[in-house]
Design a protein around this motif. Structure first.
Motif, mmCIF file in Angstrom:
data_model
loop_
_atom_site.group_PDB
_atom_site.id
_atom_site.type_symbol
_atom_site.label_atom_id
_atom_site.label_comp_id
_atom_site.label_asym_id
_atom_site.label_seq_id
_atom_site.Cartn_x
_atom_site.Cartn_y
_atom_site.Cartn_z
ATOM 1 N N VAL A 1 17.148 7.245 13.326
ATOM 2 C CA VAL A 1 15.715 6.936 13.433
ATOM 3 C C VAL A 1 14.954 8.124 14.003
ATOM 4 O O VAL A 1 13.879 8.504 13.499
ATOM 5 C CB VAL A 1 15.499 5.679 14.300
ATOM 6 N N LYS A 2 15.487 8.733 15.054
ATOM 7 C CA LYS A 2 14.802 9.851 15.692
ATOM 8 C C LYS A 2 14.826 11.114 14.814
ATOM 9 O O LYS A 2 13.828 11.833 14.701
ATOM 10 C CB LYS A 2 15.439 10.152 17.052
ATOM 11 N N GLN B 1 11.326 3.906 21.322
ATOM 12 C CA GLN B 1 11.441 4.799 22.474
ATOM 13 C C GLN B 1 12.879 4.956 22.963
ATOM 14 O O GLN B 1 13.318 6.069 23.252
ATOM 15 C CB GLN B 1 10.564 4.279 23.616
ATOM 16 N N ILE C 1 10.890 5.275 12.705
ATOM 17 C CA ILE C 1 10.050 4.304 13.425
ATOM 18 C C ILE C 1 9.347 5.055 14.548
ATOM 19 O O ILE C 1 9.978 5.448 15.546
ATOM 20 C CB ILE C 1 10.889 3.136 13.997
ATOM 21 N N GLY C 2 8.056 5.220 14.425
ATOM 22 C CA GLY C 2 7.305 6.006 15.399
ATOM 23 C C GLY C 2 7.242 5.368 16.768
ATOM 24 O O GLY C 2 7.204 6.059 17.794
ATOM 25 N N GLN C 3 7.239 4.010 16.822
ATOM 26 C CA GLN C 3 7.075 3.326 18.113
ATOM 27 C C GLN C 3 8.363 3.242 18.924
ATOM 28 O O GLN C 3 8.337 2.914 20.110
ATOM 29 C CB GLN C 3 6.560 1.889 17.884
ATOM 30 N N ASN D 1 8.142 0.181 10.604
ATOM 31 C CA ASN D 1 7.176 1.258 10.825
ATOM 32 C C ASN D 1 5.813 0.936 10.227
ATOM 33 O O ASN D 1 4.772 1.308 10.780
ATOM 34 C CB ASN D 1 7.722 2.569 10.238
ATOM 35 N N ASP D 2 5.833 0.246 9.074
ATOM 36 C CA ASP D 2 4.572 -0.099 8.411
ATOM 37 C C ASP D 2 3.896 -1.315 9.028
ATOM 38 O O ASP D 2 2.717 -1.572 8.769
ATOM 39 C CB ASP D 2 4.816 -0.369 6.918
ATOM 40 N N SER E 1 12.600 10.415 11.823
ATOM 41 C CA SER E 1 11.274 9.881 12.196
ATOM 42 C C SER E 1 10.958 8.602 11.403
ATOM 43 O O SER E 1 9.924 8.469 10.759
ATOM 44 C CB SER E 1 10.190 10.936 11.945
ATOM 45 N N CYS F 1 13.840 0.080 8.281
ATOM 46 C CA CYS F 1 13.027 0.830 9.246
ATOM 47 C C CYS F 1 11.595 0.991 8.734
ATOM 48 O O CYS F 1 10.632 0.920 9.510
ATOM 49 C CB CYS F 1 13.642 2.203 9.507
ATOM 50 N N LYS F 2 11.460 1.198 7.430
ATOM 51 C CA LYS F 2 10.128 1.353 6.833
ATOM 52 C C LYS F 2 9.298 0.087 7.029
ATOM 53 O O LYS F 2 8.094 0.156 7.290
ATOM 54 C CB LYS F 2 10.255 1.681 5.348
ATOM 55 N N SER G 1 3.628 -4.852 17.306
ATOM 56 C CA SER G 1 4.425 -4.069 18.249
ATOM 57 C C SER G 1 5.739 -4.798 18.530
ATOM 58 O O SER G 1 5.758 -6.019 18.720
ATOM 59 C CB SER G 1 3.665 -3.854 19.560
#
Length: 681
Positions: A81-82, A91, A87-89, A31-32, A85, A27-28, A36
């Motif tokens: 993930v949620k 949904q 992965i910020g993108q 996220n980094d 936190s 996930c990191k 997209s």
């Protein structure tokens, strides 16, 4: 409640097994990344035994309903993930694509997929394990891992966001993931793909057959009709390029039916691992007893083996030289996945092709990868269009790659075209074959080429008794040289051993062979000799299986002798016009012959006595090619007389001891460090 319980069990398993930490690290990476993503793909390694022990229901889902099990892990991972936190993108939950990678399946019959049993189960959508040999493979192409769709009606709330995500599932075609007739569930408008978010992966298709099907390539004629069919395996992403033609693999995957012009059962691979064959360790008591009785000599055991070998085809005591060479070549085959093979190629000059063909066909069946090449097929890889319409080129193995680690018996050289013989020569010299793939012909923009190692020994023969050859033969002016002008000289040189197998020679008396043939005609299944009862074909199979897996090392004395003979022989067969007649591969063949004789004696160390047999066989071959030289050996040097009893074995040992002294004298006179050996050489 049941679903919630499975989610809890999945989270506990991820935590205990360390997979949760691996998931967080993946996930990191996402996220980094500045890129997209519409789909976030995660591989999760699953040990079914551990999961079943933790929660039987979740384990049952993984084994029998893997798609539903993936949804359970998808939900758990989305919550993780949620909550953390990660992965910020991200949904929606549908953006997470979970691929469960199984370490193994339970060793139970219901989880095995037998390619010899029909019909195959392709409706249950669960995991099976199969084992097979790769006989064809395609080039790597792309497929759609995942795609994002939006409603075409801008007024619809689903014209934005990541509500419509489609990912590839096992057994699905490209059109099941991406096409233009999807409808919005909210307003029934058509969906359009957002192409900038399409995720592509690698795909490769291989064809496998069960090892049992190899008997179709071994020339076995036992009046049993059978058929075999290859199974298509789809390799994706991490599994791409893990398979090599000719190797045997264990494959875990989900069977499915792919709709093409002809519906075919395939398997979507979950994992693929190289299969290490079982090594037989049993030697018959009769062979052990024989080895003990001959332990005082380094030559008697192999002499007796050659004498009694293939008594089902030829009488004991006949064709001993050829049978010894065949045994040495067989014992140099390998079950291990080695990059370099110690191959021993044999070319036989004969006037009795029927008997030689029977003897070679009998011998080639003693090893698992003994292939009798049918003239109607191809020795080396060929190209064809992939039948699944993926745009990839399919590379068919051919007999040589199928015989990996074994023997490829290609029959009479005269039955092969000139271009195929040139290709064979190139392979014998380089031990590899390069396949050129013209891009324009197969719908690609660029040309490609793939190189495959050829890891088998080649056996072949030439009929010198046909009328065309007999009339065309020339009389040689060199002692011992055989006229091989009807065969390309470079091809003869490429074979490690050249053997003259004449049925009318003193070593191959005609009467015993004639009597054997008549008895076999009246009683095909009968055992004509005591040796056939004491040392069966199965006994020889076990002996070879054990001997070929022995690790052998050269003694210092043997190493000096093999290098000394090679350099001395190269010295006396060098002239100012043509240079040396011994190629660099000659030393490799000498080493291989020496190792083979040690293995056939069931020893772990190569002795000078092994080097002597190698030198005599090699010098006999050189004499047939170029004529006799200073180290002159008789055509029957390895078997100077028939072996009727112990006295004859003792006489042979005395003769070989004299030959050993002559070899040592030859090396001392013409080898390294002597006056005739120049500093440049």
């Amino acid at each position: 409640m049941s679903n919630l319980k499975m989610k809890e069990a999945a989270l506990i398993y991820l935590d205990r097994s360390g997979r949760l930490q691996k998931f967080i690290e993946d996930c990191k990476y996402y996220n980094d990344s500045k890129q997209s993503y519409a789909v976030y793909r995660f591989n999760i390694l699953i040990n079914p035994s551990d999961v079943v022990e933790l929660d039987a229901e979740l384990g049952n889902h993984i084994l029998h309903q893997p798609l539903k099990a993936a949804q359970v892990f998808q939900s758990v991972c989305f919550i993780a993930v949620k909550t953390l936190s990660l992965i910020g993108q991200l949904q929606t939950e549908t953006q997470i694509n979970i691929v469960l990678k199984l370490t193994h399946l339970p060793p139970l019959p219901s989880y095995g997929l037998d390619l010899c049993k029909f019909p195959l189960d392709y409706t249950s959508q669960r995991f099976y394990m199969m084992q097979g040999i790769v006989i064809a493979m395609t080039t790597v192409t792309k497929y759609t891992q995942g795609a994002r769709f939006l409603c075409s009606d801008e007024a619809c709330p689903l014209s934005q966001g990541f509500q419509y995500i489609r990912v590839h599932v096992p057994g699905a075609t490209e059109s099941a993931t991406v096409r233009n007739d999807f409808l919005c569930k909210l307003c029934a408008s058509s969906l359009q793909e957002d192409r900038k978010f399409r995720v592509l992966g690698d795909k490769q298709i291989v064809e496998v057959i069960t090892a049992k099907a190899l008997r179709a390539f071994q020339g076995v004629s036992n009046n049993q009709q059978f058929r075999f069919q290859s199974l298509t395996v789809f390799l994706r992403d991490e599994s791409v390029n893990k398979a090599s033609i000719g190797n045997e693999y264990k494959i875990i995957g989900i069977p499915t039916c792919v709709k093409t012009s002809q519906s075919a059962v395939c398997i979507e691979a979950n994992s693929i691992t190289f299969c290490n064959p079982k090594v037989s360790s049993g030697i018959s008591d009769n062979f052990i007893r024989l080895l003990s009785l001959t332990s005082s000599s380094c030559w008697k055991f192999t002499a007796i083996l050659a004498n009694i070998f293939a008594s089902q085809v030829v009488p004991p005591g006949t064709y001993n030289l050829l049978k010894l060479c065949l045994l040495l070549s067989l014992v140099q085959t390998s079950d291990r996945n080695k990059e370099l093979q110690d191959c021993l190629d044999i070319l036989i000059i004969t006037n009795d092709t029927l008997l030689v063909d029977r003897l070679l066909n009998f011998s080639v069946n003693l090893v698992p990868r003994g292939i009798h090449h049918p003239v109607s097929s191809e020795i080396f890889p060929t190209l064809s269009r992939n039948k699944y319409g993926t745009g990839a080129v399919s590379i068919q193995a051919g007999s040589a790659l199928l015989a990996k680690g074994g023997i490829c018996f290609i029959g009479d050289l005269s039955l092969h075209r000139k271009d195929k013989l040139e290709q064979l020569q190139s392979v014998l010299e380089s031990r590899s074959i390069t396949v050129y793939i013209p891009g324009k012909k197969f719908g690609d923009d660029i040309d490609q080429q793939m190189t495959f190692p050829v890891q088998c020994s080649f056996w072949s023969f030439v009929d010198m008794d046909s009328s065309s050859r007999r009339n065309a033969q020339k009389t040689s002016t060199l002692i011992g040289q055989m006229d091989c002008s009807l065969i390309p000289a470079n091809l003869v040189e490429a074979f490690g051993l050249l053997i003259n197998c004449n049925e009318s020679s003193p070593c191959n008396p005609l009467l015993p062979t004639l009597q054997h043939t008549l008895k076999k005609a009246t009683d095909p299944e009968g055992l004509l000799y005591v040796a056939s009862e004491q040392f069966t074909t199965e006994d020889f199979k076990k002996l070879l299986a054990f001997a070929k897996n022995l690790n052998v090392e050269f003694s210092l004395e043997a190493e000096r002798m093999v290098h000394g003979y090679y350099l001395a022989s190269r010295r006396i067969r060098t002239d100012s016009t043509c240079g040396s007649k011994l190629s660099a591969s000659a030393l490799k063949y000498l080493v291989s012959l020496s190792e083979a004789h040690a293995r056939l004696n069931l020893r772990n160390q190569v002795l000078k006595e092994d080097v002597l047999i190698a030198a005599l066989l090699f010098e006999t071959s050189l004499t047939l090619k170029y004529g006799a030289a200073l180290f002159c050996v008789a055509p029957n040097a390895v078997f100077p007389s028939e072996l009727y009893n112990e006295e004859h074995l003792e006489q042979r040992d005395s003769y070989l001891t004299q030959c050993l002294q002559q070899l040592q004298q030859f090396i001392a006179t013409y080898g390294p460090g002597t006056a005739v050996f120049s500093s440049d050489e």
